[in-house]
Design an enzyme around this catalytic site. Structure first.
Site, PDB file in Angstrom:
ATOM      1  N   ASP A 188       0.877  -1.313  -0.138  1.00 37.62           N
ATOM      2  CA  ASP A 188      -0.101  -0.154  -0.015  1.00 37.62           C
ATOM      3  C   ASP A 188       1.055   1.350   0.010  1.00 37.62           C
ATOM      4  O   ASP A 188       1.414   1.716   1.152  1.00 37.62           O
ATOM      5  CB  ASP A 188      -1.076  -0.081   1.538  1.00 37.62           C
ATOM      6  CG  ASP A 188      -2.119   1.198   1.150  1.00 37.62           C
ATOM      7  OD1 ASP A 188      -1.838   2.159   0.371  1.00 37.62           O
ATOM      8  OD2 ASP A 188      -3.073   1.198   1.721  1.00 37.62           O
ATOM      9  N   HIS A 193       0.691   7.728   4.160  1.00 36.40           N
ATOM     10  CA  HIS A 193       1.040   7.176   5.296  1.00 36.40           C
ATOM     11  C   HIS A 193       2.705   7.386   5.384  1.00 36.40           C
ATOM     12  O   HIS A 193       3.375   6.930   6.325  1.00 36.40           O
ATOM     13  CB  HIS A 193       0.968   5.546   5.040  1.00 36.40           C
ATOM     14  CG  HIS A 193      -0.522   5.501   4.908  1.00 36.40           C
ATOM     15  ND1 HIS A 193      -1.563   5.536   6.011  1.00 36.40           N
ATOM     16  CD2 HIS A 193      -1.117   4.744   3.968  1.00 36.40           C
ATOM     17  CE1 HIS A 193      -2.625   5.468   5.504  1.00 36.40           C
ATOM     18  NE2 HIS A 193      -2.472   4.879   4.386  1.00 36.40           N
ATOM     19  N   ILE A 208      -0.248   9.260   8.769  1.00 33.60           N
ATOM     20  CA  ILE A 208      -0.922   8.394   9.698  1.00 33.60           C
ATOM     21  C   ILE A 208      -0.528   6.999   9.339  1.00 33.60           C
ATOM     22  O   ILE A 208      -0.169   6.666   8.215  1.00 33.60           O
ATOM     23  CB  ILE A 208      -2.500   8.582   9.638  1.00 33.60           C
ATOM     24  CG1 ILE A 208      -3.001   8.055   8.160  1.00 33.60           C
ATOM     25  CG2 ILE A 208      -2.692  10.022  10.017  1.00 33.60           C
ATOM     26  CD1 ILE A 208      -4.555   8.460   8.113  1.00 33.60           C
ATOM     27  N   GLY A 211      -4.854   2.022   8.120  1.00 30.98           N
ATOM     28  CA  GLY A 211      -6.168   1.432   8.999  1.00 30.98           C
ATOM     29  C   GLY A 211      -5.709  -0.260   8.980  1.00 30.98           C
ATOM     30  O   GLY A 211      -6.201  -0.805   9.823  1.00 30.98           O
TER      31      GLY A 211
END
Length: 297
Positions: A188, A193, A208, A211
């Site tokens: 990903d 991120h 961040i 998830g």
């Protein structure tokens, strides 16, 4: 309208071959925090190829790497900016244990498009099977800010009543500063991120955590704490992403036993690892995973 729901739902499924090796599994496990302590026998089953067991959440990255977000945005009828996109939720159904290496056929399609008023939700379904039959089914809920309001189906409610009473188990897992950088090597590559400038454009103070990284950390905690470390007992796993996690924070994972399943709630509670001491910083007890259920044998 950037999202043409009728066109998206009418599009032909995309099918392709995927493959993974023990190295891919090991890298994924390290990306969700496995291997600490490095010589712990319970951790070696996630990191040592001769003992390797595959945590079922590996299915979210196997072969093609997090198809739920990036691939979903390239489907016919979908034209949106990546900075408007968040992963809203994930449902995984495991049909049989995932082998440590293998090849399979993955079929992707948009199973639903929901109009939430100020946002749209795309449900990307991925069905994976090998020569012996179905392996897993993944549903990724993709939340697109600012793309609702066309009068479409709002979709079902995924909210659950909170678990009753105090949790049966509570554990904490520290998220290292480099956790997102390591996890993204499983496929990903969303700059949200890793790139501070991109994160600011998306409305965050800094990059961040994925998830799905929190998703994997949580399932590992449930398996290790309540399922005796037996990854083959997991039948399904669903969650709603209720908030973000910043690398450097600590996750508090609360678990409630129910018949044939575990209810889970996850929050970010502080920004220093418990073993280091010192003054904690953070966002109190901010929810990050909600409506989370692990069904098991």
């Amino acid at each position: 309208m950037p999202i043409d729901a009728a066109k998206a739902l009418a599009a032909e499924p995309r099918t392709g071959e995927i493959a993974w090796t023990t190295k891919d599994v090991q890298l994924y496990h390290l990306g969700i925090g496995a291997g600490i302590p490095a010589t712990d026998p319970d951790e070696l089953r996630y990191t040592l190829e001769s003992r390797l067991h595959v945590l079922p959440s590996f299915a979210t990255v196997a072969g093609s790497g997090a198809p739920g977000v990036i691939s979903g945005l390239s489907m016919p009828g979908v034209e949106v900016e990546l900075a408007k996109v968040l992963h809203g939720g994930q449902t995984l159904e495991i049909h049989r244990p995932i082998p440590a290496e293998g090849t399979a056929t993955a079929t992707h399609r948009l199973a639903a498009v929901y109009d939430k008023g100020k946002a749209a939700i795309l449900v990307l379904r991925t069905e994976v099977a090998d020569a012996d039959g179905p392996l897993w089914t993944n549903d990724a809920q993709i939340f697109v800010r600012g793309e609702g309001g066309w009068g479409g189906d709002r979709g079902p409610s995924t909210r659950l009543e909170p678990p009753a009473g105090e949790p049966d188990e509570t554990v904490e897992r520290f998220v290292r500063e480099d956790q997102a950088l390591l996890y993204r090597l499983s496929g990903d590559w969303n700059p949200l991120h890793a790139d501070p400038e991109f994160a600011r454009r998306a409305g965050f103070d800094k990059p961040i955590l994925h998830g799905l990284c929190t998703y994997g950390i949580t399932l590992k905690a449930v398996v290790d704490t309540l399922l005796g470390g037996d990854v083959s007992r997991v039948r399904s796993y669903t969650t709603r992403f209720a908030g973000v996690v910043y690398p450097g924070e600590t996750l508090r994972i609360r678990m409630w036993r129910e018949e044939g399943r575990v209810r889970v709630a996850v929050s970010a509670v502080r920004g220093v690892p418990p073993r280091e001491g010192g003054r904690a910083w953070g966002r109190g007890d901010a929810p990050v995973l909600a409506d989370t259920v692990v069904e098991h044998s």
